[in-house]
Design an enzyme around this catalytic site. Structure first.
Site, PDB file in Angstrom:
ATOM      1  N   SER A  50     -78.525 -64.515 -17.756  1.00 42.53           N
ATOM      2  CA  SER A  50     -78.018 -65.594 -18.225  1.00 42.53           C
ATOM      3  C   SER A  50     -79.099 -66.445 -18.377  1.00 42.53           C
ATOM      4  O   SER A  50     -79.850 -66.724 -17.602  1.00 42.53           O
ATOM      5  CB  SER A  50     -76.848 -66.120 -17.496  1.00 42.53           C
ATOM      6  N   GLY A  75     -75.205 -69.600 -19.997  1.00 42.83           N
ATOM      7  CA  GLY A  75     -74.225 -70.268 -19.135  1.00 42.83           C
ATOM      8  C   GLY A  75     -73.103 -71.191 -19.792  1.00 42.83           C
ATOM      9  O   GLY A  75     -73.632 -71.952 -20.564  1.00 42.83           O
ATOM     10  N   CYS A  94     -74.089 -74.601  -9.785  1.00 50.83           N
ATOM     11  CA  CYS A  94     -74.266 -75.999 -10.279  1.00 50.83           C
ATOM     12  C   CYS A  94     -73.698 -77.106  -9.426  1.00 50.83           C
ATOM     13  O   CYS A  94     -72.896 -76.873  -8.360  1.00 50.83           O
ATOM     14  CB  CYS A  94     -73.029 -75.938 -11.415  1.00 50.83           C
ATOM     15  N   VAL A 148     -80.821 -63.525  -7.019  1.00 52.07           N
ATOM     16  CA  VAL A 148     -80.829 -64.884  -6.733  1.00 52.07           C
ATOM     17  C   VAL A 148     -80.860 -65.743  -8.068  1.00 52.07           C
ATOM     18  O   VAL A 148     -81.527 -65.277  -9.186  1.00 52.07           O
ATOM     19  CB  VAL A 148     -81.864 -65.464  -5.913  1.00 52.07           C
ATOM     20  N   GLY A 152     -84.847 -61.579 -16.338  1.00 50.46           N
ATOM     21  CA  GLY A 152     -84.789 -62.858 -17.042  1.00 50.46           C
ATOM     22  C   GLY A 152     -86.172 -63.400 -17.657  1.00 50.46           C
ATOM     23  O   GLY A 152     -86.365 -63.152 -18.817  1.00 50.46           O
ATOM     24  N   THR A 153     -87.161 -64.124 -16.790  1.00 50.69           N
ATOM     25  CA  THR A 153     -88.284 -64.547 -17.500  1.00 50.69           C
ATOM     26  C   THR A 153     -88.924 -63.417 -18.209  1.00 50.69           C
ATOM     27  O   THR A 153     -89.694 -63.905 -19.328  1.00 50.69           O
ATOM     28  CB  THR A 153     -89.122 -65.157 -16.277  1.00 50.69           C
TER      29      THR A 153
END
Length: 311
Positions: free
Chosen positions: A22, A47, A140, A201, A275-276
């Site tokens: 995400s 998100g 969040c 994580v 992700g990255t």
């Protein structure tokens, strides 16, 4: 030798363990220009929150020596707009779709989940495909409780997981924060409250100072660190979480090669999120799956079940 890279989580089949994380893959359409997204195991949506969010002001990303920092602020069109506009495009690809859900209060999470559940039921009636799983982002800030992150305190996180679980029958994965006081306790709580999986994580809180302007690069002061720099710590946390629960674990944090993914699977992960690395390699998903197959063939591994959790 027949090789299978598939895995299953809460009844959802992933053709391979690679899920695009995400916030790094948008809703997929930008990457669809570079390769067939049906090659992926899954995609976790950008998100989403109950209401649209404009995101943070000022700098949003900053490259580091071994990754990147981001302070995007959950910019998104809101749950309703996503369900009405983006979801049909995402479900047109032959890959599992995770709906990543954030919120600023327990009430926000609950109401958004209720709308997602209503959409699920409507799609079943209309024989239309919907999202396969909710990925509940509890990293969040809890706005109503003075900015405490739900993902840090098990008691606060419990309220969110319990509220969402009560209003939806969709498979539910809870995305954990590396800032949790006790990651094993947090994962076990999620399992106890009915979560079908945990993913971890999220980014690590970090900082960058502009020494000439003499202030933080980011308007909010801090930002989230991701990329290869966090991988060894993320791997440790995934290993600890996997040892604490019986439900599947989805691992993430700095994965940029098939070998990285194998480490997370050996630590106990059923699937991994990338992700990255998507910003470094626009065809990451397709290449990682190919490289994983090559590794498995070279090592004589026919199924990921043979190596999952062996460490």
């Amino acid at each position: 030798m027949t090789i299978s890279t598939s895995t299953e989580i809460a009844g959802v089949r992933f053709k391979n363990p690679f899920i695009m994380a995400s916030g790094t893959f948008g809703f997929g359409k930008e990457y669809a220009r570079f390769y067939d997204l049906s090659l992926l195991g899954g995609i976790s949506s950008k998100g989403l929150t109950l209401h649209p969010k404009a995101g943070n002001k000022g700098n949003r990303v900053y490259e580091t020596a071994a990754g990147m920092m981001n302070s995007v602020g959950l910019e998104n069109p809101g749950v309703e707009a996503f369900l009405d506009g983006e979801l049909d495009r995402m479900t047109s690809w032959d890959t599992a779709i995770l709906l990543n859900l954030g919120g600023g209060s327990v009430e926000d999470y609950r109401e958004a989940a209720e709308r997602i559940e209503a959409d699920r039921l409507a799609r079943i009636r209309d024989n239309r495909r919907g999202a396969d799983m909710i990925e509940l982002n509890i990293s969040c800030p809890n706005v109503k409780e003075g900015g405490i992150a739900f993902g840090i305190d098990t008691g606060e996180a419990r309220k969110v997981v319990r509220a969402v679980r009560a209003v939806t029958r969709m498979p539910l994965a809870v995305k954990l924060s590396p800032g949790a006081k006790d990651i094993a306790e947090m994962a076990a709580m999620c399992e106890g409250e009915g979560a079908d999986a945990v993913s971890l994580v999220n980014t690590f809180t970090a900082m960058k100072i502009d020494i000439r302007k003499r202030k933080s690069v980011f308007a909010n002061g801090y930002a989230g660190l991701s990329g290869p720099a966090i991988k060894p710590i993320a791997l440790r946390l995934v290993h600890q979480a996997a040892k604490a629960v019986k439900i599947p674990v989805i691992g993430m944090g700095g994965i940029s090669s098939a070998e990285d993914a194998v480490e997370f699977i050996m630590a106990g992960a059923h699937a991994v999120q990338v992700g990255t690395y998507n910003f470094v390699n626009l065809r990451a998903g397709a290449e990682l799956e190919r490289d994983l197959r090559a590794f498995m063939e070279a090592e004589g591994i026919s199924s990921l079940d043979e190596i999952r959790g062996i460490v």
